[in-house]
Design a protein around this motif. Structure first.
Motif, PDB file in Angstrom:
ATOM      1  N   ALA A 124      -6.014   6.480 -18.009  1.00 17.67           N
ATOM      2  CA  ALA A 124      -4.570   6.504 -18.227  1.00 17.67           C
ATOM      3  C   ALA A 124      -3.936   5.292 -17.557  1.00 17.67           C
ATOM      4  O   ALA A 124      -4.406   4.821 -16.509  1.00 17.67           O
ATOM      5  CB  ALA A 124      -3.976   7.789 -17.664  1.00 17.67           C
ATOM      6  N   THR A 127       3.969  12.986 -18.973  1.00 18.42           N
ATOM      7  CA  THR A 127       3.133  13.133 -20.159  1.00 18.42           C
ATOM      8  C   THR A 127       2.780  11.746 -20.668  1.00 18.42           C
ATOM      9  O   THR A 127       3.655  10.895 -20.834  1.00 18.42           O
ATOM     10  CB  THR A 127       3.883  13.922 -21.260  1.00 18.42           C
ATOM     11  OG1 THR A 127       4.227  15.203 -20.729  1.00 18.42           O
ATOM     12  CG2 THR A 127       3.033  14.082 -22.504  1.00 18.42           C
ATOM     13  N   ALA A 155      -4.791  12.525  -8.741  1.00 19.73           N
ATOM     14  CA  ALA A 155      -4.174  12.920 -10.003  1.00 19.73           C
ATOM     15  C   ALA A 155      -4.877  14.152 -10.543  1.00 19.73           C
ATOM     16  O   ALA A 155      -6.059  14.388 -10.247  1.00 19.73           O
ATOM     17  CB  ALA A 155      -4.258  11.773 -11.019  1.00 19.73           C
ATOM     18  N   THR A 156      -4.140  14.924 -11.340  1.00 18.51           N
ATOM     19  CA  THR A 156      -4.718  16.067 -12.037  1.00 18.51           C
ATOM     20  C   THR A 156      -4.221  16.064 -13.481  1.00 18.51           C
ATOM     21  O   THR A 156      -3.172  15.492 -13.785  1.00 18.51           O
ATOM     22  CB  THR A 156      -4.323  17.414 -11.381  1.00 18.51           C
ATOM     23  OG1 THR A 156      -2.904  17.579 -11.471  1.00 18.51           O
ATOM     24  CG2 THR A 156      -4.769  17.479  -9.929  1.00 18.51           C
ATOM     25  N   SER A 157      -5.010  16.692 -14.341  1.00 22.10           N
ATOM     26  CA  SER A 157      -4.650  16.855 -15.746  1.00 22.10           C
ATOM     27  C   SER A 157      -5.532  17.952 -16.325  1.00 22.10           C
ATOM     28  O   SER A 157      -6.717  18.039 -15.959  1.00 22.10           O
ATOM     29  CB  SER A 157      -4.883  15.558 -16.527  1.00 22.10           C
ATOM     30  OG  SER A 157      -4.677  15.761 -17.913  1.00 22.10           O
ATOM     31  N   ILE A 175      -0.654  14.149 -23.323  1.00 23.89           N
ATOM     32  CA  ILE A 175      -1.511  14.628 -22.248  1.00 23.89           C
ATOM     33  C   ILE A 175      -0.691  14.761 -20.957  1.00 23.89           C
ATOM     34  O   ILE A 175      -0.157  13.766 -20.458  1.00 23.89           O
ATOM     35  CB  ILE A 175      -2.688  13.648 -21.998  1.00 23.89           C
ATOM     36  CG1 ILE A 175      -3.399  13.268 -23.305  1.00 23.89           C
ATOM     37  CG2 ILE A 175      -3.630  14.206 -20.952  1.00 23.89           C
ATOM     38  CD1 ILE A 175      -4.045  14.406 -24.042  1.00 23.89           C
ATOM     39  N   PRO A 176      -0.592  15.975 -20.403  1.00 25.29           N
ATOM     40  CA  PRO A 176       0.149  16.144 -19.151  1.00 25.29           C
ATOM     41  C   PRO A 176      -0.662  15.679 -17.943  1.00 25.29           C
ATOM     42  O   PRO A 176      -1.884  15.842 -17.902  1.00 25.29           O
ATOM     43  CB  PRO A 176       0.404  17.655 -19.087  1.00 25.29           C
ATOM     44  CG  PRO A 176      -0.640  18.266 -19.953  1.00 25.29           C
ATOM     45  CD  PRO A 176      -1.052  17.238 -20.969  1.00 25.29           C
ATOM     46  N   PHE A 177       0.033  15.094 -16.972  1.00 25.79           N
ATOM     47  CA  PHE A 177      -0.565  14.613 -15.732  1.00 25.79           C
ATOM     48  C   PHE A 177       0.323  14.994 -14.555  1.00 25.79           C
ATOM     49  O   PHE A 177       1.530  15.134 -14.706  1.00 25.79           O
ATOM     50  CB  PHE A 177      -0.672  13.075 -15.720  1.00 25.79           C
ATOM     51  CG  PHE A 177      -1.806  12.519 -16.498  1.00 25.79           C
ATOM     52  CD1 PHE A 177      -3.014  12.231 -15.886  1.00 25.79           C
ATOM     53  CD2 PHE A 177      -1.675  12.255 -17.850  1.00 25.79           C
ATOM     54  CE1 PHE A 177      -4.069  11.697 -16.606  1.00 25.79           C
ATOM     55  CE2 PHE A 177      -2.720  11.728 -18.587  1.00 25.79           C
ATOM     56  CZ  PHE A 177      -3.922  11.446 -17.960  1.00 25.79           C
ATOM     57  N   THR A 178      -0.294  15.089 -13.404  1.00 18.56           N
ATOM     58  CA  THR A 178       0.431  15.173 -12.137  1.00 18.56           C
ATOM     59  C   THR A 178      -0.200  14.153 -11.199  1.00 18.56           C
ATOM     60  O   THR A 178      -1.419  14.154 -11.009  1.00 18.56           O
ATOM     61  CB  THR A 178       0.328  16.578 -11.512  1.00 18.56           C
ATOM     62  OG1 THR A 178       0.897  17.530 -12.415  1.00 18.56           O
ATOM     63  CG2 THR A 178       1.072  16.635 -10.183  1.00 18.56           C
ATOM     64  N   LEU A 227     -10.381   9.447 -16.025  1.00 19.84           N
ATOM     65  CA  LEU A 227     -10.687  10.838 -16.343  1.00 19.84           C
ATOM     66  C   LEU A 227     -12.159  10.901 -16.733  1.00 19.84           C
ATOM     67  O   LEU A 227     -12.589  10.226 -17.663  1.00 19.84           O
ATOM     68  CB  LEU A 227      -9.824  11.331 -17.500  1.00 19.84           C
ATOM     69  CG  LEU A 227      -8.327  11.403 -17.195  1.00 19.84           C
ATOM     70  CD1 LEU A 227      -7.636  10.120 -17.578  1.00 19.84           C
ATOM     71  CD2 LEU A 227      -7.715  12.571 -17.920  1.00 19.84           C
ATOM     72  N   GLU A 274       5.099  14.533 -12.122  1.00 24.18           N
ATOM     73  CA  GLU A 274       4.570  15.079 -13.382  1.00 24.18           C
ATOM     74  C   GLU A 274       5.080  14.220 -14.532  1.00 24.18           C
ATOM     75  O   GLU A 274       6.246  13.825 -14.555  1.00 24.18           O
ATOM     76  CB  GLU A 274       5.025  16.530 -13.559  1.00 24.18           C
ATOM     77  CG  GLU A 274       4.427  17.457 -12.528  1.00 24.18           C
ATOM     78  CD  GLU A 274       4.815  18.917 -12.754  1.00 24.18           C
ATOM     79  OE1 GLU A 274       5.438  19.231 -13.776  1.00 24.18           O
ATOM     80  OE2 GLU A 274       4.464  19.724 -11.885  1.00 24.18           O
TER      81      GLU A 274
END
Length: 175
Positions: free
Chosen positions: A63, A156, A80-82, A141-144, A128, A154
């Motif tokens: 990303a 997208t 990061a998380t997704s 795709i959502p991300f934090t 990822l 947060e």
């Protein structure tokens, strides 16, 4: 010719009068635009512009975007998380011998005070791994992003086709 000149002069006078009449009505606008500017100010200390994810069938993808710091202090992104992947790392691209390789970025991404930090193919990026689901162009795709000291960010990212940035990944180069 005289009639034409008169018509042009009359038309110009009407246009100018119309512009002049609009000016008094527009005078209160500065107060309105000042509040619009305040509303446009980001509520988040950290934002991202143009976030996107490289389209991929599965395996690994990355990303990108530009992180923007709206504060007077540096901000550090430490993770990061997704839902797209259970294993996400912050990566940098470095020269190793005669090859370009990517590796985990020690300390995360530091976004300078009132500055920005670009995440781009061939440079720093969000990696990822173990992606089990295809990322198609246009996918959202959502991300934090996990920010040291918070709050987290947060957002997208949109799937995009991209060829290139095929660096090797060297897990043994992690620090």
């Amino acid at each position: 010719m005289n009639i034409r000149t008169t018509l042009l002069a009359t038309a110009a006078a009407v246009l100018l009068a119309g512009c002049g009449a609009a000016t008094p009505a527009a005078e209160p606008a500065p107060a309105a635009s000042a509040s619009a500017s305040a509303e446009a100010a980001p509520a988040q200390p950290l934002t991202i512009t143009d976030p996107w994810v490289k389209a991929a069938e599965d395996g690994m993808t990355a990303a990108f975007g530009t992180l923007v710091n709206h504060t007077d202090s540096p901000i550090t992104v430490v993770g990061a998380t997704s839902p797209l992947s259970s294993k996400i790392e912050l990566h940098e691209v470095v020269e190793s011998g005669d090859k370009t390789v990517m590796q985990q970025k020690q300390g995360g991404f530091v976004v300078p005070a009132r500055g920005s930090h670009e995440l781009a193919p061939g440079g720093d990026h969000i990696m990822l791994m173990d992606v089990q689901e295809e990322v198609k162009p246009g996918a959202e795709i959502p991300f934090t992003l996990i920010v040291e000291g918070g709050p987290d960010l947060e957002f997208t990212a949109v799937g995009k086709d991209f060829a290139g940035a095929e660096e090797d990944y060297h897990a043994d180069m992690e620090h």
